[in-house]
Design a protein around this motif. Structure first.
Motif, PDB file in Angstrom:
ATOM      1  N   LEU A   6       0.970  -1.166   0.060  1.00  9.57           N
ATOM      2  CA  LEU A   6       0.037  -0.071   0.122  1.00  9.57           C
ATOM      3  C   LEU A   6       0.940   1.274   0.036  1.00  9.57           C
ATOM      4  O   LEU A   6       1.438   1.604   0.920  1.00  9.57           O
ATOM      5  CB  LEU A   6      -1.127  -0.062   1.274  1.00  9.57           C
ATOM      6  CG  LEU A   6      -1.687   1.456   1.347  1.00  9.57           C
ATOM      7  CD1 LEU A   6      -2.824   1.574   0.255  1.00  9.57           C
ATOM      8  CD2 LEU A   6      -2.491   1.306   2.921  1.00  9.57           C
ATOM      9  N   LEU A   7       0.829   1.943  -1.049  1.00 14.19           N
ATOM     10  CA  LEU A   7       1.464   3.209  -1.215  1.00 14.19           C
ATOM     11  C   LEU A   7       0.672   4.534  -0.930  1.00 14.19           C
ATOM     12  O   LEU A   7      -0.220   4.660  -1.500  1.00 14.19           O
ATOM     13  CB  LEU A   7       2.205   3.177  -2.710  1.00 14.19           C
ATOM     14  CG  LEU A   7       2.828   4.634  -3.022  1.00 14.19           C
ATOM     15  CD1 LEU A   7       4.145   4.744  -2.261  1.00 14.19           C
ATOM     16  CD2 LEU A   7       2.964   4.521  -4.658  1.00 14.19           C
ATOM     17  N   LEU A   8       1.081   5.214   0.163  1.00 17.81           N
ATOM     18  CA  LEU A   8       0.403   6.370   0.576  1.00 17.81           C
ATOM     19  C   LEU A   8       1.155   7.516  -0.257  1.00 17.81           C
ATOM     20  O   LEU A   8       2.339   7.771  -0.132  1.00 17.81           O
ATOM     21  CB  LEU A   8       0.377   6.682   2.025  1.00 17.81           C
ATOM     22  CG  LEU A   8      -0.332   5.603   2.838  1.00 17.81           C
ATOM     23  CD1 LEU A   8      -0.278   5.990   4.312  1.00 17.81           C
ATOM     24  CD2 LEU A   8      -1.555   5.386   2.396  1.00 17.81           C
ATOM     25  N   GLY A   9       0.313   8.428  -1.303  1.00 14.28           N
ATOM     26  CA  GLY A   9       1.188   9.445  -2.200  1.00 14.28           C
ATOM     27  C   GLY A   9       0.425  10.634  -2.238  1.00 14.28           C
ATOM     28  O   GLY A   9      -0.154  11.118  -1.271  1.00 14.28           O
ATOM     29  N   GLY A  10       0.462  10.959  -3.319  1.00 15.16           N
ATOM     30  CA  GLY A  10       0.028  12.347  -3.744  1.00 15.16           C
ATOM     31  C   GLY A  10       1.038  13.421  -4.083  1.00 15.16           C
ATOM     32  O   GLY A  10       0.767  14.567  -4.483  1.00 15.16           O
ATOM     33  N   ASP A  13       7.096  12.511  -6.360  1.00 21.10           N
ATOM     34  CA  ASP A  13       7.847  11.172  -5.953  1.00 21.10           C
ATOM     35  C   ASP A  13       7.254   9.964  -5.855  1.00 21.10           C
ATOM     36  O   ASP A  13       7.342   8.650  -6.381  1.00 21.10           O
ATOM     37  CB  ASP A  13       8.514  11.330  -4.568  1.00 21.10           C
ATOM     38  CG  ASP A  13       9.693  12.338  -4.659  1.00 21.10           C
ATOM     39  OD1 ASP A  13      10.199  12.627  -5.822  1.00 21.10           O
ATOM     40  OD2 ASP A  13       9.795  13.097  -3.746  1.00 21.10           O
ATOM     41  N   ALA A  14       5.759   9.976  -5.045  1.00 17.73           N
ATOM     42  CA  ALA A  14       5.024   9.000  -5.003  1.00 17.73           C
ATOM     43  C   ALA A  14       4.395   8.365  -6.423  1.00 17.73           C
ATOM     44  O   ALA A  14       4.424   7.259  -6.649  1.00 17.73           O
ATOM     45  CB  ALA A  14       3.582   9.302  -4.169  1.00 17.73           C
ATOM     46  N   LEU A  15       4.237   9.172  -7.172  1.00 18.71           N
ATOM     47  CA  LEU A  15       3.817   8.709  -8.529  1.00 18.71           C
ATOM     48  C   LEU A  15       4.929   7.935  -9.143  1.00 18.71           C
ATOM     49  O   LEU A  15       4.457   7.044  -9.996  1.00 18.71           O
ATOM     50  CB  LEU A  15       3.165  10.032  -9.438  1.00 18.71           C
ATOM     51  CG  LEU A  15       2.865   9.653 -10.777  1.00 18.71           C
ATOM     52  CD1 LEU A  15       1.469   8.903 -10.582  1.00 18.71           C
ATOM     53  CD2 LEU A  15       2.480  11.187 -11.582  1.00 18.71           C
ATOM     54  N   TYR A  27      -2.203   2.312  -4.647  1.00 24.44           N
ATOM     55  CA  TYR A  27      -1.596   3.277  -4.651  1.00 24.44           C
ATOM     56  C   TYR A  27      -2.923   4.261  -3.964  1.00 24.44           C
ATOM     57  O   TYR A  27      -3.922   4.500  -4.680  1.00 24.44           O
ATOM     58  CB  TYR A  27      -1.362   4.159  -6.059  1.00 24.44           C
ATOM     59  CG  TYR A  27      -0.895   5.587  -5.903  1.00 24.44           C
ATOM     60  CD1 TYR A  27      -0.080   5.889  -4.818  1.00 24.44           C
ATOM     61  CD2 TYR A  27      -1.151   6.436  -7.045  1.00 24.44           C
ATOM     62  CE1 TYR A  27       0.451   7.314  -4.823  1.00 24.44           C
ATOM     63  CE2 TYR A  27      -0.671   7.699  -6.986  1.00 24.44           C
ATOM     64  CZ  TYR A  27      -0.036   7.988  -5.927  1.00 24.44           C
ATOM     65  OH  TYR A  27       0.713   9.484  -6.011  1.00 24.44           O
ATOM     66  N   SER A  28      -2.635   4.941  -2.956  1.00 23.51           N
ATOM     67  CA  SER A  28      -3.525   5.639  -2.061  1.00 23.51           C
ATOM     68  C   SER A  28      -3.575   7.025  -2.186  1.00 23.51           C
ATOM     69  O   SER A  28      -2.339   7.758  -1.999  1.00 23.51           O
ATOM     70  CB  SER A  28      -3.880   5.078  -0.757  1.00 23.51           C
ATOM     71  OG  SER A  28      -4.844   5.883   0.075  1.00 23.51           O
ATOM     72  N   LEU A  39      -1.517   3.972 -14.535  1.00 16.78           N
ATOM     73  CA  LEU A  39      -0.914   3.179 -13.698  1.00 16.78           C
ATOM     74  C   LEU A  39      -0.974   1.866 -13.663  1.00 16.78           C
ATOM     75  O   LEU A  39      -2.059   1.250 -14.005  1.00 16.78           O
ATOM     76  CB  LEU A  39      -1.144   3.780 -12.164  1.00 16.78           C
ATOM     77  CG  LEU A  39      -0.921   5.125 -11.750  1.00 16.78           C
ATOM     78  CD1 LEU A  39      -1.457   5.482 -10.481  1.00 16.78           C
ATOM     79  CD2 LEU A  39       0.475   5.501 -12.122  1.00 16.78           C
ATOM     80  N   PRO A  40       0.125   1.008 -13.524  1.00 13.11           N
ATOM     81  CA  PRO A  40      -0.120  -0.417 -13.482  1.00 13.11           C
ATOM     82  C   PRO A  40      -0.796  -0.895 -12.300  1.00 13.11           C
ATOM     83  O   PRO A  40      -1.182  -2.216 -12.289  1.00 13.11           O
ATOM     84  CB  PRO A  40       1.365  -0.938 -13.686  1.00 13.11           C
ATOM     85  CG  PRO A  40       2.068   0.275 -12.933  1.00 13.11           C
ATOM     86  CD  PRO A  40       1.603   1.358 -13.244  1.00 13.11           C
ATOM     87  N   CYS A  41      -0.780  -0.215 -11.006  1.00  8.08           N
ATOM     88  CA  CYS A  41      -1.326  -0.792  -9.806  1.00  8.08           C
ATOM     89  C   CYS A  41      -2.780  -0.242  -9.660  1.00  8.08           C
ATOM     90  O   CYS A  41      -3.228   0.349 -10.545  1.00  8.08           O
ATOM     91  CB  CYS A  41      -0.418  -0.185  -8.540  1.00  8.08           C
ATOM     92  SG  CYS A  41      -0.567   1.779  -8.729  1.00  8.08           S
TER      93      CYS A  41
END
Length: 258
Positions: A6-10, A13-15, A27-28, A39-41
């Protein structure tokens, strides 16, 4: 079992990290800004309901690793991620982008919050805010001698004493030069976000001899692993993926070495 992430982003870098995730990873996003469509996820938009809600989601979705790549000033989200990982019994990794450092010629004045910022801001007439959305809730309290320019992700009408620019970095040095010249800023207000995407404003402020009111970073929680750069975090994820792949190979299927 393959570790589900689980990737917390925004952030940008997160992208970059999200583009390297697998189809089972998530991707959250909080919901602000554009959402990439290639995105592949999997992509999740919205909150979790605090640390307890996030911990329940981690268990329900069988997440094996949480990666915090949120903004350095998203302290509450980072705290929730670290606590939720402990509650769920999984690891939390975090991208902790290095802050900007003053250079010769810089006039940085560190402030700890909005009230302290307003005191420091009082002598100036044409401030340039790059703090995100926070100034939008103060547009009705602008002193009579000031005209604000606020740059954030969201479009906003502003008012007779404020102009709001909806824009997303990266910002070029040439573009920042033109904006500073057009708007005649006499002070810049910034978060110490680090990274190259929004650093050009600091270069222009230095060249023009303008002071920068720099909002201090909030404290962030301890986590299992921290990374200074996106590349370092991606390398660690590649190692994790290789370990997952190795566990998926049935016993006895590897060739014995001669």
């Amino acid at each position: 079992m393959v570790t589900r992430i689980l990737l917390l982003g925004g952030t940008g870098d997160a992208l970059k990290i999200a583009r390297r995730l697998g189809s089972n990873d998530v991707y959250s996003l909080a919901g602000l800004g554009r959402i990439a469509e290639d995105l592949p996820c999997q992509v999740r938009v919205g909150g979790f309901g605090g640390a307890d809600g996030l911990a329940r989601n981690l268990a329900a979705e069988r997440i094996g690793l949480i990666v915090d790549a949120t903004h350095p000033y998203a302290a509450q989200i980072s705290a929730n991620a670290a606590l939720a990982a402990r509650l769920a019994g999984i690891q939390c990794w975090a991208l902790r982008r290095a802050p900007w450092r003053p250079r010769p010629g810089d006039d940085w004045r560190f402030v700890s919050g909005w009230d302290a910022l307003c005191i420091q801001l009082n002598p100036f007439a044409r401030p340039f805010f790059t703090l995100g959305r926070e100034p939008l809730s103060h547009l009705d309290t602008i002193p009579a001698h000031q005209y604000w320019t606020v740059r954030c992700l969201d479009a906003h009408p502003g008012n007779e004493r404020a102009r709001v620019i909806g824009a997303r970095g990266p910002f070029t040095l040439e573009g920042e030069h033109a904006l500073f010249e057009q708007c005649r800023f006499d002070v810049v207000i910034s978060k110490n976000s680090g990274g190259a995407a929004t650093e050009a404003k600091l270069d222009v402020a230095r060249e023009r001899g303008l002071p920068v009111l720099m909002l201090e970073r909030p404290p962030l929680p301890d986590v299992d692993r921290t990374f200074d750069t996106t590349d370092a975090l991606l390398a660690a994820l590649e190692t994790l993926r290789a370990e997952n792949d190795a566990r998926m190979i049935p016993p006895g299927s590897r060739r014995s070495e001669a």
